[in-house]
Design a protein around this motif. Structure first.
Motif, mmCIF file in Angstrom:
data_model
loop_
_atom_site.group_PDB
_atom_site.id
_atom_site.type_symbol
_atom_site.label_atom_id
_atom_site.label_comp_id
_atom_site.label_asym_id
_atom_site.label_seq_id
_atom_site.Cartn_x
_atom_site.Cartn_y
_atom_site.Cartn_z
ATOM 1 N N SER A 1 27.127 29.286 -10.511
ATOM 2 C CA SER A 1 26.476 28.463 -9.396
ATOM 3 C C SER A 1 27.530 27.640 -8.666
ATOM 4 O O SER A 1 28.498 27.253 -9.119
ATOM 5 C CB SER A 1 25.430 27.511 -9.842
ATOM 6 N N LYS A 2 27.352 27.595 -7.374
ATOM 7 C CA LYS A 2 28.076 26.570 -6.370
ATOM 8 C C LYS A 2 28.031 25.182 -6.871
ATOM 9 O O LYS A 2 26.903 24.748 -7.108
ATOM 10 C CB LYS A 2 27.784 26.784 -5.195
ATOM 11 N N VAL A 3 29.078 24.496 -7.127
ATOM 12 C CA VAL A 3 28.915 23.002 -7.463
ATOM 13 C C VAL A 3 29.783 22.263 -6.303
ATOM 14 O O VAL A 3 30.754 22.518 -5.777
ATOM 15 C CB VAL A 3 29.803 22.785 -8.728
ATOM 16 N N MET A 4 28.802 21.181 -5.985
ATOM 17 C CA MET A 4 28.945 20.187 -4.788
ATOM 18 C C MET A 4 29.039 18.819 -5.199
ATOM 19 O O MET A 4 28.048 18.517 -6.011
ATOM 20 C CB MET A 4 28.210 20.701 -3.603
ATOM 21 N N MET A 5 29.799 18.106 -4.883
ATOM 22 C CA MET A 5 29.780 16.661 -5.370
ATOM 23 C C MET A 5 30.272 15.558 -4.266
ATOM 24 O O MET A 5 31.243 15.773 -3.678
ATOM 25 C CB MET A 5 30.847 16.544 -6.805
ATOM 26 N N TYR A 6 29.424 14.746 -4.327
ATOM 27 C CA TYR A 6 29.729 13.635 -3.216
ATOM 28 C C TYR A 6 30.588 12.544 -4.216
ATOM 29 O O TYR A 6 30.126 12.374 -5.130
ATOM 30 C CB TYR A 6 28.667 12.973 -2.838
ATOM 31 N N SER A 7 31.684 12.166 -3.606
ATOM 32 C CA SER A 7 32.561 11.329 -4.191
ATOM 33 C C SER A 7 33.461 10.384 -3.542
ATOM 34 O O SER A 7 33.178 10.293 -2.130
ATOM 35 C CB SER A 7 33.438 12.510 -4.886
ATOM 36 N N ARG A 8 34.316 9.508 -4.069
ATOM 37 C CA ARG A 8 35.171 8.835 -3.281
ATOM 38 C C ARG A 8 36.588 9.046 -3.977
ATOM 39 O O ARG A 8 36.583 9.674 -4.995
ATOM 40 C CB ARG A 8 34.789 7.129 -3.612
ATOM 41 N N GLN A 9 37.510 8.368 -3.096
ATOM 42 C CA GLN A 9 38.994 8.834 -3.669
ATOM 43 C C GLN A 9 39.457 8.177 -4.992
ATOM 44 O O GLN A 9 39.929 8.715 -5.759
ATOM 45 C CB GLN A 9 40.003 8.499 -2.560
ATOM 46 N N VAL A 10 38.843 6.935 -5.042
ATOM 47 C CA VAL A 10 39.145 6.041 -6.349
ATOM 48 C C VAL A 10 37.666 5.925 -6.888
ATOM 49 O O VAL A 10 36.766 5.098 -6.670
ATOM 50 C CB VAL A 10 39.624 5.000 -6.120
ATOM 51 N N CYS A 11 37.638 6.626 -8.191
ATOM 52 C CA CYS A 11 36.251 6.917 -8.890
ATOM 53 C C CYS A 11 36.204 7.434 -10.165
ATOM 54 O O CYS A 11 36.481 8.667 -10.279
ATOM 55 C CB CYS A 11 35.170 7.564 -7.748
#
Length: 87
Positions: A2-12
């Protein structure tokens, strides 16, 4: 897989841990939307998830949640099933 998508930040740190867990389960591609540099992405995340924190992870069309949710899903044995598209 399955496709994986993640909302993220540069430093996290939690985003890094989520990515490491996903990679350890065989995920080689994660679409990342960086909400600290993409205000439209941040607004989209908050609208879709109702949450303001990162990471917010989708596997296929399923909103898994954040790192704690992902780790709990893995401990319960559901992460591999979801990644393999079996629901």
């Amino acid at each position: 897989m399955s496709k994986v998508m993640m909302y993220s930040r540069q430093v996290c740190p939690y985003c890094d841990r989520a990515e490491a867990l996903l990679r350890s389960r065989g995920v080689d591609q994660i679409e990342k939307i960086m909400v600290d540099t993409n205000t439209q992405g941040r607004d989209e995340m908050m609208s879709r998830t109702g949450r303001r924190t990162v990471p917010q992870i989708y596997i296929g069309d399923t909103h898994v949640g954040g790192f704690d949710d992902l780790a709990a899903l893995d401990r319960a044995g559901g992460l591999r099933t979801l990644l393999n598209g079996i629901s």
